[in-house]
Design a protein around this motif. Sequence first.
Motif, PDB file in Angstrom:
ATOM      1  N   ASP A 132       0.853  -1.192   0.000  1.00 36.68           N
ATOM      2  CA  ASP A 132       0.000   0.000   0.000  1.00 36.68           C
ATOM      3  C   ASP A 132       0.889   1.243   0.000  1.00 36.68           C
ATOM      4  OD1 ASP A 132      -2.353  -1.451   0.037  1.00 36.68           O
ATOM      5  OD2 ASP A 132      -2.351  -1.625   2.210  1.00 36.68           O
ATOM      6  N   THR A 133       1.488   1.516  -1.128  1.00 31.82           N
ATOM      7  CA  THR A 133       2.384   2.664  -1.252  1.00 31.82           C
ATOM      8  C   THR A 133       1.994   3.459  -2.487  1.00 31.82           C
ATOM      9  OG1 THR A 133       4.714   3.330  -1.431  1.00 31.82           O
ATOM     10  CG2 THR A 133       4.077   1.303  -2.555  1.00 31.82           C
ATOM     11  N   PRO A 134       1.966   4.783  -2.421  1.00 29.52           N
ATOM     12  CA  PRO A 134       1.554   5.584  -3.577  1.00 29.52           C
ATOM     13  C   PRO A 134       2.675   5.712  -4.602  1.00 29.52           C
ATOM     14  CG  PRO A 134       2.079   7.013  -1.727  1.00 29.52           C
ATOM     15  CD  PRO A 134       2.207   5.617  -1.218  1.00 29.52           C
ATOM     16  N   HIS A 135       2.302   5.719  -5.863  1.00 27.67           N
ATOM     17  CA  HIS A 135       3.308   5.797  -6.930  1.00 27.67           C
ATOM     18  C   HIS A 135       3.951   7.175  -7.002  1.00 27.67           C
ATOM     19  CE1 HIS A 135      -0.108   7.756  -8.941  1.00 27.67           C
ATOM     20  NE2 HIS A 135       0.782   8.307  -9.755  1.00 27.67           N
ATOM     21  N   THR A 136       3.358   8.170  -6.329  1.00 27.75           N
ATOM     22  CA  THR A 136       3.848   9.546  -6.391  1.00 27.75           C
ATOM     23  C   THR A 136       4.961   9.840  -5.399  1.00 27.75           C
ATOM     24  OG1 THR A 136       2.069  10.144  -4.865  1.00 27.75           O
ATOM     25  CG2 THR A 136       1.640  10.444  -7.213  1.00 27.75           C
ATOM     26  N   ARG A 137       5.252   8.922  -4.510  1.00 24.45           N
ATOM     27  CA  ARG A 137       6.268   9.129  -3.488  1.00 24.45           C
ATOM     28  C   ARG A 137       7.484   8.251  -3.771  1.00 24.45           C
ATOM     29  NH1 ARG A 137       3.202  12.700  -3.115  1.00 24.45           N
ATOM     30  NH2 ARG A 137       2.161  13.491  -1.228  1.00 24.45           N
ATOM     31  N   PRO A 138       8.640   8.546  -3.145  1.00 22.40           N
ATOM     32  CA  PRO A 138       9.804   7.679  -3.321  1.00 22.40           C
ATOM     33  C   PRO A 138       9.481   6.232  -2.963  1.00 22.40           C
ATOM     34  CG  PRO A 138      10.440   9.718  -2.235  1.00 22.40           C
ATOM     35  CD  PRO A 138       8.941   9.729  -2.309  1.00 22.40           C
ATOM     36  N   VAL A 139      10.055   5.319  -3.728  1.00 23.20           N
ATOM     37  CA  VAL A 139       9.793   3.895  -3.510  1.00 23.20           C
ATOM     38  C   VAL A 139      10.471   3.445  -2.213  1.00 23.20           C
ATOM     39  CG1 VAL A 139      10.150   1.571  -4.415  1.00 23.20           C
ATOM     40  CG2 VAL A 139       9.614   3.463  -5.978  1.00 23.20           C
TER      41      VAL A 139
END
Length: 327
Positions: A132-139
């Motif tokens: 559950d991580t947004p694609h807009t933030r650093p991986v």
Amino acid sequence: MIELEGVPELIDPVMVAAFEGWNDAGDAASGAVTHLDREWKGEVFAALDAEDYYDFQVNRPTVWLENGVRKITWPTTRLSVVRIGGAKPRDLVLVRGIEPSMRWRSFCNEILAFAHELGVEMVVILGALLGDTPHTRPVPVSGVTSDADLARTMDLEETKYEGPTGIVGVLQEACTHAGVPAVSLWAAVPHYVSQPPNPKATLALLNRLEDLLDIRIPLGELPEDARAWQLGVDQLAAEDSEVAEYVQTLEEARDTADLPEASGDAIAREFERYLRRRDPSAAAEPSDGSYLRDTSSGRTKPRLRPDPEPPEEPPAAAPDEDAPPEA
């Protein structure tokens, strides 16, 4: 008995491995090793016997033509070696393959036999999971190990994961039992855009590998590919209000969790990477061609997946970033 005729004596070798399949969301991990092999012109010196480890009804061979002659490429795991030039040259032994279908213990023992014969000092295994991580933030990239001393000296997490595992976890434990220092680097891939490729996650793994090994990796077009990938997902998300709302929820949760880390170690790592890339003495040089070569050997438009439940790919549950999964 492994005989490595024609492979020169290696300099401070580290083995870097990645396997397609269960532990390779978005092909991020296998893409990272492929990038290393391509940029440094890796020389294949060994391949595991496909008959021993693969079910060909699961991983089918492919047929291709060379000068009108039909040939077959069998799914397997290959080992290549690359030399990093610069002021402090060293070698990387790259392991690229597919998660085996059977005989995992024998598979790991064979990989470790190569590592022992080549004098490998450490094994780094790359993996990618859905989260559950947004694609807009650093991986997010988690570094984990089963070795308490290694965790302390290299600022890694000591794994506490319990549950189903893949070849990454099995190989790491095999290394630990064999007395070989082993680290796993895991990139979290947004589950709503999980299809490969994911150049942003591949880039994050390579950046973390740079920090871990204190090397400079030529990135080529990968940063541009990562930007194009994010732009494509941005455009698709803007066309779906449900996805856009869900991404905003993930962004808020991520920003709240990351707020304390907006300074300190994170900034220091970025600054060190900046200095390393400005240092001409650290520039990577290709190998001199002295290794054996195996002669046998577009950007994809992303699709969004608004369903917040994790897909059938591993891990079964989205990981807690404070407690990364087993390598």
